[in-house]
Design an enzyme around this catalytic site. Structure first.
Site, short mmCIF file in Angstrom:
data_model
loop_
_atom_site.label_atom_id
_atom_site.label_comp_id
_atom_site.label_asym_id
_atom_site.label_seq_id
_atom_site.Cartn_x
_atom_site.Cartn_y
_atom_site.Cartn_z
N ASP A 60 0.88 -1.17 0.00
CA ASP A 60 0.00 0.00 0.00
C ASP A 60 0.92 1.22 0.00
O ASP A 60 1.63 1.47 0.98
CB ASP A 60 -0.89 -0.02 1.25
CG ASP A 60 -1.86 1.15 1.28
OD1 ASP A 60 -1.60 2.18 0.61
OD2 ASP A 60 -2.87 1.05 2.00
N VAL A 61 0.90 1.98 -1.09
CA VAL A 61 1.87 3.08 -1.23
C VAL A 61 1.61 4.24 -0.26
O VAL A 61 2.46 5.12 -0.12
CB VAL A 61 1.94 3.62 -2.68
CG1 VAL A 61 2.47 2.56 -3.63
CG2 VAL A 61 0.58 4.16 -3.14
N ASN A 87 2.73 4.58 -10.63
CA ASN A 87 1.51 4.67 -11.42
C ASN A 87 0.25 4.50 -10.57
O ASN A 87 -0.85 4.85 -11.02
CB ASN A 87 1.61 3.59 -12.51
CG ASN A 87 0.29 3.19 -13.09
OD1 ASN A 87 -0.26 3.91 -13.92
ND2 ASN A 87 -0.25 2.05 -12.66
N TYR A 154 -8.42 15.19 -7.12
CA TYR A 154 -7.62 14.48 -8.14
C TYR A 154 -6.72 15.46 -8.89
O TYR A 154 -5.52 15.23 -9.04
CB TYR A 154 -8.56 13.75 -9.10
CG TYR A 154 -7.85 12.93 -10.15
CD1 TYR A 154 -7.33 11.67 -9.84
CD2 TYR A 154 -7.71 13.40 -11.46
CE1 TYR A 154 -6.68 10.91 -10.81
CE2 TYR A 154 -7.06 12.64 -12.42
CZ TYR A 154 -6.55 11.40 -12.10
OH TYR A 154 -5.90 10.65 -13.06
N LYS A 158 -2.61 15.58 -8.84
CA LYS A 158 -1.82 15.32 -10.05
C LYS A 158 -0.94 16.52 -10.41
O LYS A 158 0.18 16.36 -10.88
CB LYS A 158 -2.73 14.93 -11.21
CG LYS A 158 -3.41 13.56 -11.00
CD LYS A 158 -2.38 12.45 -10.90
CE LYS A 158 -3.02 11.07 -10.92
NZ LYS A 158 -2.03 9.98 -10.91
P1 NAP Z 1 -6.62 1.51 -12.47
O1 NAP Z 1 -6.86 0.49 -13.54
O2 NAP Z 1 -7.67 1.75 -11.45
O3 NAP Z 1 -5.25 1.19 -11.75
C1 NAP Z 1 -4.85 1.87 -10.60
C2 NAP Z 1 -3.96 0.95 -9.80
O4 NAP Z 1 -3.52 1.64 -8.61
C3 NAP Z 1 -4.65 -0.31 -9.36
O5 NAP Z 1 -3.89 -1.41 -9.81
C4 NAP Z 1 -4.66 -0.24 -7.84
O6 NAP Z 1 -4.41 -1.53 -7.30
C5 NAP Z 1 -3.48 0.69 -7.55
N1 NAP Z 1 -3.63 1.36 -6.26
C6 NAP Z 1 -4.64 2.17 -5.85
N2 NAP Z 1 -4.43 2.55 -4.58
C7 NAP Z 1 -3.26 1.97 -4.19
C8 NAP Z 1 -2.51 1.98 -2.98
N3 NAP Z 1 -2.91 2.66 -1.90
N4 NAP Z 1 -1.34 1.28 -2.93
C9 NAP Z 1 -0.92 0.58 -4.02
N5 NAP Z 1 -1.59 0.52 -5.18
C10 NAP Z 1 -2.74 1.22 -5.26
O7 NAP Z 1 -6.33 2.94 -13.13
P2 NAP Z 1 -5.58 3.36 -14.47
O8 NAP Z 1 -6.58 3.99 -15.34
O9 NAP Z 1 -4.71 2.27 -14.98
O10 NAP Z 1 -4.66 4.54 -13.87
C11 NAP Z 1 -3.28 4.38 -13.61
C12 NAP Z 1 -2.69 5.75 -13.37
O11 NAP Z 1 -2.91 6.57 -14.53
C13 NAP Z 1 -3.31 6.51 -12.20
O12 NAP Z 1 -2.30 7.20 -11.50
C14 NAP Z 1 -4.26 7.49 -12.87
O13 NAP Z 1 -4.50 8.63 -12.10
C15 NAP Z 1 -3.50 7.81 -14.14
N6 NAP Z 1 -4.34 8.30 -15.23
C16 NAP Z 1 -5.31 7.53 -15.77
C17 NAP Z 1 -6.12 8.03 -16.79
C18 NAP Z 1 -7.21 7.20 -17.44
O14 NAP Z 1 -7.99 7.76 -18.23
N7 NAP Z 1 -7.30 5.92 -17.18
C19 NAP Z 1 -5.90 9.34 -17.25
C20 NAP Z 1 -4.90 10.11 -16.66
C21 NAP Z 1 -4.11 9.58 -15.66
P3 NAP Z 1 -5.05 -2.04 -5.89
O15 NAP Z 1 -6.44 -1.50 -5.83
O16 NAP Z 1 -4.93 -3.50 -5.94
O17 NAP Z 1 -4.17 -1.48 -4.84
#
Ligand code: NAP
Length: 248
Positions: A60-61, A87, A154, A158
């Site tokens: 857990d980060v 990430n 958010y 960011k």
């Molecule tokens: P996602 O599929 O929900 O993946 C997010 C990951 O973060 C999950 O694997 C989750 O795993 C992990 N996580 C959450 N809280 C955590 C914690 N406390 N400790 C460790 N791991 C944690 O989301 P995604 O769309 O791939 O997004 C990845 C990154 O890209 C994020 O930083 C997001 O803000 C950024 N981003 C995404 C988008 C988009 O449109 N998708 C756009 C801009 C930026 P667990 O729940 O198992 O911990």
């Protein structure tokens, strides 16, 4: 094989962008260590990539002890840490600023900002003692570059990641650790869906953007790989926006 023999830690490695990034690094010869809270999801991602190329650590980060354990486990099991992709992130509660619950605010900042800080702190400490490395933080075009009402926590988290990236880059380039960020726009994961929105509805919304579509997670991954590779060896403290022109 740009990453032959390299050990790469990816937080949020079982999620959409994290998993696509892990596949891309593994295809380029790296051993990837996926970190997150959900052991089953991490194990499934490792199986998908192949256990000869991937491993996982439950972490857990937001928790200082967990963050240091994550880095020590990844480096200890595999004999080093050359690249880290910070990430892990959450969208958190949506709504206007006056209606945001303080606990919800703190929860978003804890994962998206403090999580990146804690991860980097220990990754950099390891890398500077072992010949350097490269770090890529995953920020968002909603932070430093864009506008999106209703997502204050958010967006603020960011924007802070983008600034933290620049500061860490300046602090540690002299230690041989190169720090950069990628700021994706809407990418093909559930996080880019507005509340109640379907992928078809999102596609309709995206038609109004310059590229006319969401990013494939592989496109975001490719930018992360470039910033982590020697091809970007003189790129320091950069925040690479990958959003199809939304913030151009
Ligand atoms: P996602 O599929 O929900 O993946 C997010 C990951 O973060 C999950 O694997 C989750 O795993 C992990 N996580 C959450 N809280 C955590 C914690 N406390 N400790 C460790 N791991 C944690 O989301 P995604 O769309 O791939 O997004 C990845 C990154 O890209 C994020 O930083 C997001 O803000 C950024 N981003 C995404 C988008 C988009 O449109 N998708 C756009 C801009 C930026 P667990 O729940 O198992 O911990």
């Amino acid at each position: 094989m740009r990453f032959d023999g390299k050990i790469v830690l990816i937080t949020g490695g079982a999620g959409g962008i994290g998993r696509a990034t892990a596949h891309a690094f593994a295809r380029e010869g790296a051993t990837v260590v996926l970190a997150g809270r959900d052991a089953a999801a991490l194990a499934e991602a490792v199986k998908e990539i192949g256990s000869d190329r991937a491993d996982h650590v439950v972490a857990d980060v937001t928790d200082p002890a967990s963050a240091v354990g994550m880095v020590e486990t990844a480096a200890g099991r595999h004999g080093g840490l050359h690249v880290a992709v910070n990430n892990a992130g959450i969208l958190g509660a949506a709504g206007p600023v006056a209606d945001i619950d303080a606990a919800a605010w703190n929860g978003v900042l804890a994962v998206n900002l403090t999580g990146v800080f804690l991860s980097m702190k220990h990754e950099i400490a390891h890398m500077r003692a072992h010949g350097g490395g490269a770090i890529v933080n995953v920020s968002s075009n909603i932070g430093a570059h864009g506008r999106r009402p209703g997502l204050a926590a958010y967006a603020a988290s960011k924007a802070a990641v983008s600034v933290l990236t620049r500061t860490a880059a300046l602090d540690h380039i002299g230690d041989g650790v190169r720090v950069n960020a990628v700021s994706p726009g809407a990418s093909d994961t559930p996080m880019s869906l507005l509340p109640g929105e379907t992928p078809a509805g999102r596609a309709e919304r995206m038609r109004a953007t310059p590229s006319g579509r969401v990013a494939d997670t592989a496109e975001v991954a490719e930018s992360i790989l470039w910033l982590a590779s020697d091809a970007s060896s003189h790129v320091v403290g950069h925040d690479l926006v990958v959003d199809g022109g939304v913030t151009a």
